[in-house]
Scaffold this motif. Structure first.
Motif, PDB file in Angstrom:
ATOM      1  N   GLU A 106      -8.005  24.397 125.644  1.00  0.00           N
ATOM      2  CA  GLU A 106      -8.269  23.987 127.026  1.00  0.00           C
ATOM      3  C   GLU A 106      -7.051  23.296 127.637  1.00  0.00           C
ATOM      4  OE1 GLU A 106      -9.886  23.357 130.693  1.00  0.00           O
ATOM      5  OE2 GLU A 106     -10.612  24.673 129.105  1.00  0.00           O
ATOM      6  N   CYS A 107      -6.660  22.128 127.096  1.00  0.00           N
ATOM      7  CA  CYS A 107      -5.538  21.397 127.690  1.00  0.00           C
ATOM      8  C   CYS A 107      -4.184  21.911 127.196  1.00  0.00           C
ATOM      9  CB  CYS A 107      -5.667  19.911 127.404  1.00  0.00           C
ATOM     10  SG  CYS A 107      -5.539  19.450 125.661  1.00  0.00           S
ATOM     11  N   ARG A 108      -4.156  22.511 126.002  1.00  0.00           N
ATOM     12  CA  ARG A 108      -2.944  23.113 125.437  1.00  0.00           C
ATOM     13  C   ARG A 108      -1.816  22.109 125.256  1.00  0.00           C
ATOM     14  NH1 ARG A 108      -2.920  29.329 127.652  1.00  0.00           N
ATOM     15  NH2 ARG A 108      -5.174  29.499 127.893  1.00  0.00           N
ATOM     16  N   ASN A 109      -2.183  20.875 124.969  1.00  0.00           N
ATOM     17  CA  ASN A 109      -1.179  19.887 124.594  1.00  0.00           C
ATOM     18  C   ASN A 109      -0.824  20.084 123.135  1.00  0.00           C
ATOM     19  OD1 ASN A 109      -0.778  18.620 127.007  1.00  0.00           O
ATOM     20  ND2 ASN A 109      -2.232  16.983 126.658  1.00  0.00           N
ATOM     21  N   PRO A 110       0.337  19.656 122.656  1.00  0.00           N
ATOM     22  CA  PRO A 110       1.356  18.867 123.336  1.00  0.00           C
ATOM     23  C   PRO A 110       2.216  19.709 124.265  1.00  0.00           C
ATOM     24  CG  PRO A 110       2.087  19.393 121.148  1.00  0.00           C
ATOM     25  CD  PRO A 110       0.694  19.959 121.281  1.00  0.00           C
ATOM     26  N   GLY A 111       3.197  19.051 124.861  1.00  0.00           N
ATOM     27  CA  GLY A 111       4.052  19.715 125.831  1.00  0.00           C
ATOM     28  C   GLY A 111       5.128  20.558 125.195  1.00  0.00           C
ATOM     29  N   ARG A 112       6.102  20.934 126.023  1.00  0.00           N
ATOM     30  CA  ARG A 112       7.181  21.806 125.583  1.00  0.00           C
ATOM     31  C   ARG A 112       8.435  21.011 125.278  1.00  0.00           C
ATOM     32  NH1 ARG A 112       2.495  24.145 127.204  1.00  0.00           N
ATOM     33  NH2 ARG A 112       2.583  26.386 126.921  1.00  0.00           N
ATOM     34  N   ASP A 113       9.169  21.476 124.277  1.00  0.00           N
ATOM     35  CA  ASP A 113      10.443  20.862 123.919  1.00  0.00           C
ATOM     36  C   ASP A 113      11.534  21.331 124.880  1.00  0.00           C
ATOM     37  OD1 ASP A 113      12.276  19.407 122.472  1.00  0.00           O
ATOM     38  OD2 ASP A 113      12.681  21.028 121.082  1.00  0.00           O
ATOM     39  N   THR A 114      11.532  22.628 125.176  1.00  0.00           N
ATOM     40  CA  THR A 114      12.463  23.185 126.162  1.00  0.00           C
ATOM     41  C   THR A 114      11.742  24.236 127.002  1.00  0.00           C
ATOM     42  OG1 THR A 114      13.233  24.968 124.709  1.00  0.00           O
ATOM     43  CG2 THR A 114      14.446  22.880 124.623  1.00  0.00           C
ATOM     44  N   ILE A 115      12.198  24.383 128.229  1.00  0.00           N
ATOM     45  CA  ILE A 115      11.689  25.425 129.124  1.00  0.00           C
ATOM     46  C   ILE A 115      12.890  26.095 129.772  1.00  0.00           C
ATOM     47  CG2 ILE A 115      10.291  25.922 131.159  1.00  0.00           C
ATOM     48  CD1 ILE A 115       8.769  23.330 130.622  1.00  0.00           C
ATOM     49  N   HIS A 116      12.903  27.419 129.734  1.00  0.00           N
ATOM     50  CA  HIS A 116      13.937  28.198 130.419  1.00  0.00           C
ATOM     51  C   HIS A 116      13.275  29.255 131.303  1.00  0.00           C
ATOM     52  CE1 HIS A 116      17.793  26.767 128.646  1.00  0.00           C
ATOM     53  NE2 HIS A 116      16.962  26.265 127.756  1.00  0.00           N
ATOM     54  N   GLY A 117      12.288  28.803 132.052  1.00  0.00           N
ATOM     55  CA  GLY A 117      11.531  29.678 132.934  1.00  0.00           C
ATOM     56  C   GLY A 117      10.142  29.920 132.368  1.00  0.00           C
ATOM     57  N   PHE A 118       9.141  29.928 133.245  1.00  0.00           N
ATOM     58  CA  PHE A 118       7.779  30.172 132.774  1.00  0.00           C
ATOM     59  C   PHE A 118       6.939  30.816 133.866  1.00  0.00           C
ATOM     60  CE2 PHE A 118       7.581  25.984 134.718  1.00  0.00           C
ATOM     61  CZ  PHE A 118       6.349  25.949 135.360  1.00  0.00           C
ATOM     62  N   VAL A 119       5.831  31.404 133.430  1.00  0.00           N
ATOM     63  CA  VAL A 119       4.847  31.994 134.331  1.00  0.00           C
ATOM     64  C   VAL A 119       3.467  31.557 133.855  1.00  0.00           C
ATOM     65  CG1 VAL A 119       6.253  33.994 134.967  1.00  0.00           C
ATOM     66  CG2 VAL A 119       4.772  34.120 132.951  1.00  0.00           C
ATOM     67  N   LEU A 120       2.473  31.771 134.715  1.00  0.00           N
ATOM     68  CA  LEU A 120       1.093  31.460 134.357  1.00  0.00           C
ATOM     69  C   LEU A 120       0.385  32.689 133.819  1.00  0.00           C
ATOM     70  CD1 LEU A 120      -0.179  29.151 137.254  1.00  0.00           C
ATOM     71  CD2 LEU A 120       1.089  28.543 135.189  1.00  0.00           C
ATOM     72  N   GLU A 121      -0.612  32.453 132.985  1.00  0.00           N
ATOM     73  CA  GLU A 121      -1.433  33.549 132.490  1.00  0.00           C
ATOM     74  C   GLU A 121      -2.173  34.190 133.656  1.00  0.00           C
ATOM     75  OE1 GLU A 121      -4.181  32.518 129.473  1.00  0.00           O
ATOM     76  OE2 GLU A 121      -2.636  31.901 128.027  1.00  0.00           O
ATOM     77  N   PRO A 122      -2.133  35.501 133.754  1.00  0.00           N
ATOM     78  CA  PRO A 122      -2.858  36.179 134.838  1.00  0.00           C
ATOM     79  C   PRO A 122      -4.344  35.815 134.808  1.00  0.00           C
ATOM     80  CG  PRO A 122      -1.395  37.703 133.705  1.00  0.00           C
ATOM     81  CD  PRO A 122      -1.401  36.443 132.895  1.00  0.00           C
ATOM     82  N   GLY A 123      -4.885  35.557 135.993  1.00  0.00           N
ATOM     83  CA  GLY A 123      -6.307  35.288 136.119  1.00  0.00           C
ATOM     84  C   GLY A 123      -6.738  33.862 135.875  1.00  0.00           C
ATOM     85  N   THR A 124      -5.800  32.967 135.489  1.00  0.00           N
ATOM     86  CA  THR A 124      -6.214  31.583 135.225  1.00  0.00           C
ATOM     87  C   THR A 124      -6.150  30.700 136.462  1.00  0.00           C
ATOM     88  OG1 THR A 124      -3.966  30.978 134.484  1.00  0.00           O
ATOM     89  CG2 THR A 124      -5.535  31.700 132.792  1.00  0.00           C
ATOM     90  N   TRP A 125      -5.260  31.002 137.391  1.00  0.00           N
ATOM     91  CA  TRP A 125      -5.136  30.198 138.611  1.00  0.00           C
ATOM     92  C   TRP A 125      -6.359  30.408 139.487  1.00  0.00           C
ATOM     93  CZ3 TRP A 125      -3.124  32.143 143.687  1.00  0.00           C
ATOM     94  CH2 TRP A 125      -2.933  31.102 144.620  1.00  0.00           C
TER      95      TRP A 125
END
Length: 229
Positions: A151-170
């Protein structure tokens, strides 16, 4: 009734425009009344910082040439100007909550510049925790630890180099904190048009596919593609 959402929506990370012409920040003025932090409804772990409760008193810090319509400070709350708050309500943008009137007890100029005019009225607002979730398969991210809660998908990310959302979740929010990256504010394309139309200031809007968070310069995850799917 189902929401009429775009088939391939694009999102943007919202940040204050530090070093910009309307660079405005704030600090909460003591005594600060704090409430409980928000928690995941499934695993019960905290997914945010302690909340801010009345009285809402702040000290503004002006780094730019003039005061902005948006300001960040400690915690998950942000300040928005009265003209922005009115426009949000009038045009029905979703996801911003609270709109608590703020008392500005002091305004400090932190860099050289002209003396500002009248200080606008500000409101404290928070962004909702949205259902939109970071898509780990299609994003260039590296995790601190394995995910234990879907559900919450914690913990966070160590690095991010671009991201997108899962289709249908927004679910159509214009401003929200996404699942798996609750520390960042995301906004919709409609919010982008709203900001441009009104000329609201002190906002940096970064496409999520171009967003980089890599304080230790580790680079993209090993074996990741050169661009997002």
């Amino acid at each position: 009734m189902a929401l009429d959402l775009p088939p391939d929506p694009h999102f943007f990370v919202l940040e204050a425009d530090v070093w910009g012409p309307h660079d405005t920040q704030f600090n909460k003025t003591e005594p600060v009344n704090r409430g409980d932090a928000p928690h995941c409804p499934r695993c019960g772990e905290a997914i945010g910082m302690l909340t801010w409760r009345p009285e809402y008193r702040v000290e503004l810090e002006l780094y730019g040439q003039g005061l902005g319509d948006f300001a960040e400070g400690p915690g998950y709350e942000v300040l928005i100007s009265e003209r922005m708050a009115n426009a949000v309500r009038t045009e029905g943008l979703t996801g911003l909550l609270g709109f608590h009137a703020v008392e500005v007890v002091r305004m400090r100029r932190k860099r050289k510049g002209p003396k500002p005019g009248a200080v606008p009225r500000y409101f404290a607002a928070t962004a909702c925790f949205g259902h939109g979730a970071i898509d780990d398969v299609r994003s260039l991210v590296r995790r601190d630890e394995p995910v234990t809660c879907p559900e919450c998908r914690n913990p966070g990310r160590d690095t991010i180099h671009g991201f997108v959302l899962e289709p249908g979740t927004w679910q159509g929010e214009d401003v929200f904190r996404p699942r798996g990256l609750q520390g960042r504010l995301l906004v919709s394309e409609r919010f982008i048009q709203f900001v441009r139309r009104h000329g609201f200031t002190n906002m940096k809007l970064i496409p999520t596919r171009e967003y980089i968070l890599d304080p230790e310069h580790k680079g993209p995850p090993a074996g990741s593609p050169s661009s997002l799917i």
